[in-house]
Design an enzyme around this catalytic site. Sequence first.
Site, PDB file in Angstrom:
ATOM      1  CG  HIS A 244     -10.339 -16.476 -48.449  1.00 34.80           C
ATOM      2  ND1 HIS A 244      -9.982 -17.736 -48.036  1.00 34.80           N
ATOM      3  CD2 HIS A 244      -9.738 -16.288 -49.642  1.00 34.80           C
ATOM      4  CE1 HIS A 244      -9.202 -18.288 -48.948  1.00 34.80           C
ATOM      5  NE2 HIS A 244      -9.025 -17.435 -49.928  1.00 34.80           N
TER       6      HIS A 244
ATOM      7  CD  GLU B  12      -1.171 -12.773 -53.950  1.00 38.55           C
ATOM      8  OE1 GLU B  12      -0.330 -13.698 -53.861  1.00 38.55           O
ATOM      9  OE2 GLU B  12      -2.363 -12.962 -54.220  1.00 38.55           O
TER      10      GLU B  12
END
Lengths: 75, 351
Positions: free
Chosen positions: B146, B77
Amino acid sequence: MDVKIPEGLWADDNEGIISTWLYADGDQIAEGAVVAELMVEKVTHDLVAEGSGILKICVSEESPVKPGMIVAKLK
Amino acid sequence: MTIDTDTSENSLVSAAPTRRLTIAKAMTEAIAQEMRADSSIIVLGEDVGKLGGVFATTQGLFAEFGPDRVCDTPISESAFIGAAVGMATSGMRPIVEMMFVDFFGVCMNSIYNVAAKNCYFSGGSQPVPMVLMTSVGGGYSDGGEHSQVLYGTFAHLPGMKVVIPSNAYDAKGLMSAAINDANPVIFMFHKALQGMGWLGTVRGSITDVPIERYEVPIGQAAMIREGADITLVGLGITVHHALEAASELQEKGISAEVIDLRTVVPLDRDRLVQSIRKTGRLIVVDDDYQSFGVASEIMALASELAFKHLRSAPARVAHPDVPIPFSPVLERHLLPSSAKIVAAAEKMIRN
């Protein structure tokens, strides 16, 4: 009229699932509308109504399906 | 699978007078329409290419636009979001997907120190017109890294717009607005509203969506149910909890108004204050951590701008200040629900 998963939409031996019904029982469906999304091996397929009528779902979300299977009726 | 619904090749879909889409498809359709109109728009992220996005946000884009405009990236990322920020500062309009909002930790410098501030630092000469789309939300036992929503984390830092649709109509319109905005826009989508099946499907998120391009203006909340006794404010999935609660409350003789925020930043203070002044009671339903978040901000707003109209202390139904549990039993217990909203509303009105 039956809402049927077209033969040959994917290879016969794989099972898919109905990931989402876009309409509920009793909804009026127009011919050509996408009524459900199917998922097979992470690939999404549209299920198109080939006629119009009031929807009666026979196979619920998350259920395994195969090409040729009748998954709903249109009355 | 077809997403190309506004061209004549796709006669089956465009022949339908009404057309219902999931949020995932609505997002994809907006991206495709904007990409056709503007060649500076590109999409990048993990599995956005051939796979079409793990949350089905980019289905069919690779086939239509090819690898130069729909780019799969390595699992880094910090690299690909940094690259997107660079592209946006040099004339392109990238749409970058961060698979889970929880992963922001490794790339936050690019987001909040560069993307969010560069327009200010450059005296307005170098804006960063990028869209960062990212999945949020729990409820399916995916553990504490998550399952978060982190609305408050992004909303707190100035320089970014933050939107989250509760339904497909808003998803398409907000995505088009986000792509054409000169500012960095964090476009959040709740996993349980994507129509993915395995994440659960919330019926109300699937709506009729126009085939033609349109925008839902960023910064406008929507009053989606009118009521007189109490204001319920939700965003993303909690809008659906609030609507369910409003129906239950109606059976108990309580008339609840429901506001869908749609945009977190800039917050539609006018719409919120108008409703709070009318009903005199406020419950904010927020699946983010309870403290220092969107719910807190809206409660502060009520005390600053609607104090004299309040008939009782505002309340919030939010996730307690602990990491989101993996255990389905614990997670269900901690997340907002319509039952919790009904209980909070009844308690407020009894007092």
